[in-house]
Design a protein around this motif. Structure first.
Motif, PDB file in Angstrom:
ATOM      1  N   GLU A  82       0.632  -1.340   0.004  1.00 33.05           N
ATOM      2  CA  GLU A  82       0.041   0.050   0.057  1.00 33.05           C
ATOM      3  C   GLU A  82       0.883   1.149   0.069  1.00 33.05           C
ATOM      4  OE1 GLU A  82      -3.384   2.204   2.778  1.00 33.05           O
ATOM      5  OE2 GLU A  82      -2.750   0.111   3.258  1.00 33.05           O
ATOM      6  N   SER A  83       1.733   1.082   0.787  1.00 34.16           N
ATOM      7  CA  SER A  83       2.684   2.462   1.151  1.00 34.16           C
ATOM      8  C   SER A  83       3.710   2.720  -0.318  1.00 34.16           C
ATOM      9  CB  SER A  83       3.427   2.313   2.201  1.00 34.16           C
ATOM     10  OG  SER A  83       4.575   1.466   2.510  1.00 34.16           O
ATOM     11  N   LYS A  84       4.171   1.504  -0.791  1.00 34.02           N
ATOM     12  CA  LYS A  84       5.283   1.646  -1.694  1.00 34.02           C
ATOM     13  C   LYS A  84       6.314   2.177  -1.317  1.00 34.02           C
ATOM     14  CE  LYS A  84       2.742  -0.363  -4.945  1.00 34.02           C
ATOM     15  NZ  LYS A  84       1.954  -0.931  -4.381  1.00 34.02           N
ATOM     16  N   VAL A  85       6.580   2.089  -0.139  1.00 31.95           N
ATOM     17  CA  VAL A  85       7.937   2.219   0.624  1.00 31.95           C
ATOM     18  C   VAL A  85       8.339   1.021   1.513  1.00 31.95           C
ATOM     19  CG1 VAL A  85       8.950   3.641   2.441  1.00 31.95           C
ATOM     20  CG2 VAL A  85       7.325   4.600   1.129  1.00 31.95           C
ATOM     21  N   ILE A  86       9.828   0.842   1.087  1.00 32.21           N
ATOM     22  CA  ILE A  86      10.488  -0.416   1.438  1.00 32.21           C
ATOM     23  C   ILE A  86      11.690   0.124   2.508  1.00 32.21           C
ATOM     24  CG2 ILE A  86      11.835  -2.644   1.156  1.00 32.21           C
ATOM     25  CD1 ILE A  86      10.432  -2.885  -1.580  1.00 32.21           C
ATOM     26  N   GLN A  87      11.424  -0.041   3.627  1.00 31.22           N
ATOM     27  CA  GLN A  87      12.480   0.348   4.915  1.00 31.22           C
ATOM     28  C   GLN A  87      13.536  -0.542   4.819  1.00 31.22           C
ATOM     29  OE1 GLN A  87      10.251   1.228   8.379  1.00 31.22           O
ATOM     30  NE2 GLN A  87       9.395   3.198   7.539  1.00 31.22           N
ATOM     31  N   VAL A  88      14.843  -0.078   4.810  1.00 32.61           N
ATOM     32  CA  VAL A  88      16.134  -0.878   4.747  1.00 32.61           C
ATOM     33  C   VAL A  88      17.066  -0.128   5.809  1.00 32.61           C
ATOM     34  CG1 VAL A  88      17.667  -2.452   3.526  1.00 32.61           C
ATOM     35  CG2 VAL A  88      15.649  -1.333   2.276  1.00 32.61           C
ATOM     36  N   PRO A  89      16.560  -0.148   7.125  1.00 32.85           N
ATOM     37  CA  PRO A  89      17.678   0.616   7.650  1.00 32.85           C
ATOM     38  C   PRO A  89      19.003   0.062   8.102  1.00 32.85           C
ATOM     39  CG  PRO A  89      16.283  -0.982   9.220  1.00 32.85           C
ATOM     40  CD  PRO A  89      15.705  -0.893   7.415  1.00 32.85           C
ATOM     41  N   ASP A  90      19.376  -1.010   7.689  1.00 30.66           N
ATOM     42  CA  ASP A  90      20.836  -1.451   7.901  1.00 30.66           C
ATOM     43  C   ASP A  90      21.370  -1.409   6.404  1.00 30.66           C
ATOM     44  OD1 ASP A  90      19.232  -3.280   6.611  1.00 30.66           O
ATOM     45  OD2 ASP A  90      20.142  -5.094   7.534  1.00 30.66           O
ATOM     46  N   CYS A  91      21.091  -0.432   5.677  1.00 32.61           N
ATOM     47  CA  CYS A  91      21.910  -0.621   4.343  1.00 32.61           C
ATOM     48  C   CYS A  91      21.874   1.069   4.135  1.00 32.61           C
ATOM     49  CB  CYS A  91      20.877  -1.130   3.153  1.00 32.61           C
ATOM     50  SG  CYS A  91      21.704  -1.004   1.500  1.00 32.61           S
ATOM     51  N   ASP A  92      23.019   1.512   3.123  1.00 31.82           N
ATOM     52  CA  ASP A  92      23.098   2.713   2.884  1.00 31.82           C
ATOM     53  C   ASP A  92      22.799   3.079   1.336  1.00 31.82           C
ATOM     54  OD1 ASP A  92      25.171   1.935   1.616  1.00 31.82           O
ATOM     55  OD2 ASP A  92      26.854   2.611   2.999  1.00 31.82           O
ATOM     56  N   VAL A  93      22.742   4.317   0.840  1.00 31.18           N
ATOM     57  CA  VAL A  93      22.334   4.585  -0.225  1.00 31.18           C
ATOM     58  C   VAL A  93      23.323   4.189  -1.473  1.00 31.18           C
ATOM     59  CG1 VAL A  93      22.482   6.547  -2.077  1.00 31.18           C
ATOM     60  CG2 VAL A  93      21.218   6.820   0.069  1.00 31.18           C
ATOM     61  N   LYS A  94      24.717   4.047  -1.251  1.00 26.26           N
ATOM     62  CA  LYS A  94      25.414   3.444  -2.225  1.00 26.26           C
ATOM     63  C   LYS A  94      25.040   2.001  -2.465  1.00 26.26           C
ATOM     64  CE  LYS A  94      29.609   6.731  -1.699  1.00 26.26           C
ATOM     65  NZ  LYS A  94      31.041   6.441  -1.351  1.00 26.26           N
ATOM     66  N   GLY A  95      25.089   1.133  -1.210  1.00 23.09           N
ATOM     67  CA  GLY A  95      24.948  -0.148  -1.406  1.00 23.09           C
ATOM     68  C   GLY A  95      23.617  -0.419  -1.994  1.00 23.09           C
ATOM     69  N   LEU A  96      22.531   0.274  -1.762  1.00 23.52           N
ATOM     70  CA  LEU A  96      21.108  -0.052  -2.256  1.00 23.52           C
ATOM     71  C   LEU A  96      21.255   0.659  -3.818  1.00 23.52           C
ATOM     72  CD1 LEU A  96      17.920   0.649  -3.017  1.00 23.52           C
ATOM     73  CD2 LEU A  96      18.389  -1.012  -1.441  1.00 23.52           C
ATOM     74  N   ARG A  97      21.904   1.407  -4.030  1.00 24.77           N
ATOM     75  CA  ARG A  97      22.181   1.633  -5.543  1.00 24.77           C
ATOM     76  C   ARG A  97      22.808   0.742  -6.285  1.00 24.77           C
ATOM     77  NH1 ARG A  97      23.086   8.265  -5.016  1.00 24.77           N
ATOM     78  NH2 ARG A  97      20.885   8.850  -5.170  1.00 24.77           N
ATOM     79  N   LEU A  98      23.683   0.223  -5.530  1.00 27.46           N
ATOM     80  CA  LEU A  98      24.677  -0.866  -6.371  1.00 27.46           C
ATOM     81  C   LEU A  98      23.586  -2.175  -6.615  1.00 27.46           C
ATOM     82  CD1 LEU A  98      27.188  -2.270  -7.551  1.00 27.46           C
ATOM     83  CD2 LEU A  98      27.799  -2.803  -5.099  1.00 27.46           C
ATOM     84  N   PHE A  99      22.890  -2.499  -5.600  1.00 27.73           N
ATOM     85  CA  PHE A  99      22.034  -3.424  -5.778  1.00 27.73           C
ATOM     86  C   PHE A  99      20.997  -3.168  -6.667  1.00 27.73           C
ATOM     87  CE2 PHE A  99      17.480  -4.796  -4.753  1.00 27.73           C
ATOM     88  CZ  PHE A  99      17.593  -6.091  -4.793  1.00 27.73           C
ATOM     89  N   LEU A 100      20.287  -2.032  -7.091  1.00 22.08           N
ATOM     90  CA  LEU A 100      19.629  -1.746  -8.170  1.00 22.08           C
ATOM     91  C   LEU A 100      20.337  -1.702  -9.487  1.00 22.08           C
ATOM     92  CD1 LEU A 100      17.511   1.134  -6.604  1.00 22.08           C
ATOM     93  CD2 LEU A 100      16.834  -1.320  -7.141  1.00 22.08           C
ATOM     94  N   ASP A 101      21.512  -1.421  -9.463  1.00 25.80           N
ATOM     95  CA  ASP A 101      22.352  -1.308 -10.629  1.00 25.80           C
ATOM     96  C   ASP A 101      22.503  -3.028 -11.303  1.00 25.80           C
ATOM     97  OD1 ASP A 101      22.938   1.234 -10.734  1.00 25.80           O
ATOM     98  OD2 ASP A 101      25.109   1.173 -10.227  1.00 25.80           O
ATOM     99  N   LEU A 102      22.886  -3.879 -10.264  1.00 23.33           N
ATOM    100  CA  LEU A 102      22.854  -5.023 -10.695  1.00 23.33           C
ATOM    101  C   LEU A 102      21.644  -5.832 -10.939  1.00 23.33           C
ATOM    102  CD1 LEU A 102      25.413  -6.208  -7.821  1.00 23.33           C
ATOM    103  CD2 LEU A 102      25.920  -5.536 -10.312  1.00 23.33           C
TER     104      LEU A 102
END
Length: 280
Positions: A209-229
């Motif tokens: 419903e919210s279309k928001v996924i909380q990942v408090p143990d990850c940072d922007v650089k790590g999450l962007r790399l995940f999305l790149d891959l």
């Protein structure tokens, strides 16, 4: 020549005896075999060797790297028949882990439960081991690599800041991490990860419903790399070990298909197991 049996191979991996392994193991040996009693893989046996003592850690890293080069799969999941207890970290038998997910879990437990510093030899060993596991590309699950036009890669590449801005207008889901927010597309995430598909489509999850996924143990650089891959199977970023570790955790947590691969600059160049010796 009389070759070694499965239990003997496990014993040698547990000792880090590469000389004997090289000499007396058949070329046709299945390096993804599971121990008949302990129900662990050879890579997991190597992990336990590395945690047995500081002296054994370097020998274990050499063994793990060699096993990866022989074709051992860090993503192979098994329901382990043995538990683990060391310095306040207690993991029961019966849990399902791959070598990669076991390494992530152990490293997290040592840092957060046992409160060991990143400089502790056990944490450093697990960090190095996880970096080695992360460079392996499972060709069977990712499919054949093909050459593509560079403009097609640019269309999907999140590697450059200006490209992220261009894509921002059509983002329909956001990842909230510990130092910011990263946008993405529900359609791509759902096709790439069965876990994210369930989270974003099932009414039993608040993320649907919210279309928001909380990942408090990850940072922007790590999450962007995940999305790149996840989007392209590669990245143009220069990837540091801590950045790769941050991306590997959501890749395993959400079973992201493309994110199991190795960060690389050119999507048209397959990553082969022969490259491992120079990478690890």
């Amino acid at each position: 020549m009389e070759y070694l049996k499965v239990d003997q191979v496990f014993d040698l991996v547990g000792q880090g005896d590469l000389d004997t392994l090289r000499s007396y193991v058949s070329d046709s040996f299945d390096w993804n075999v599971v121990h008949p009693k302990e129900k662990i893989t050879l890579l997991q046996e190597g992990m336990f060797l590395g945690l047995s003592s500081q002296r054994a850690a370097s020998k274990a890293m050499e063994t793990i790297t060699w096993l990866l080069g022989k074709g051992a799969d860090p993503g192979k999941k098994v329901t382990m028949g043995v538990g683990f207890e060391l310095d306040g970290v207690d993991m029961d038998a019966g849990a399902e882990y791959s070598a990669a997910s076991l390494t992530v879990q152990l490293r997290t437990e040592f840092l957060n439960t046992a409160n060991l510093p990143p400089s502790d030899w056990r944490v450093m060993f697990l960090t190095s081991a996880l970096a080695a596991l992360a460079v392996v590309v499972r060709q069977d699950s990712l499919g054949a690599k093909v050459l593509i036009d560079e403009s097609l890669q640019d269309r999907w590449d999140f590697g450059q800041p200006q490209e992220r801005v261009l894509h921002a207008s059509c983002h329909d889901v956001a990842f909230e991490v510990n130092d910011g927010c990263v946008g993405a597309h529900v359609a791509v995430l759902s096709q790439s990860s069965p876990v994210l598909q369930a989270m974003l489509s099932s009414g039993s999850f608040r993320e649907a419903e919210s279309k928001v996924i909380q990942v408090p143990d990850c940072d922007v650089k790590g999450l962007r790399l995940f999305l790149d891959l996840l989007y392209t199977g590669g990245t143009r970023e220069e990837v540091a070990v801590d950045m790769a570790l941050a991306a590997l955790d959501p890749a395993h947590r959400w079973q992201g298909l493309a994110a199991g691969g190795c960060p690389r600059e050119d999507l048209g160049r397959p990553t082969h197991r022969e490259d491992l010796r120079g990478s690890c």
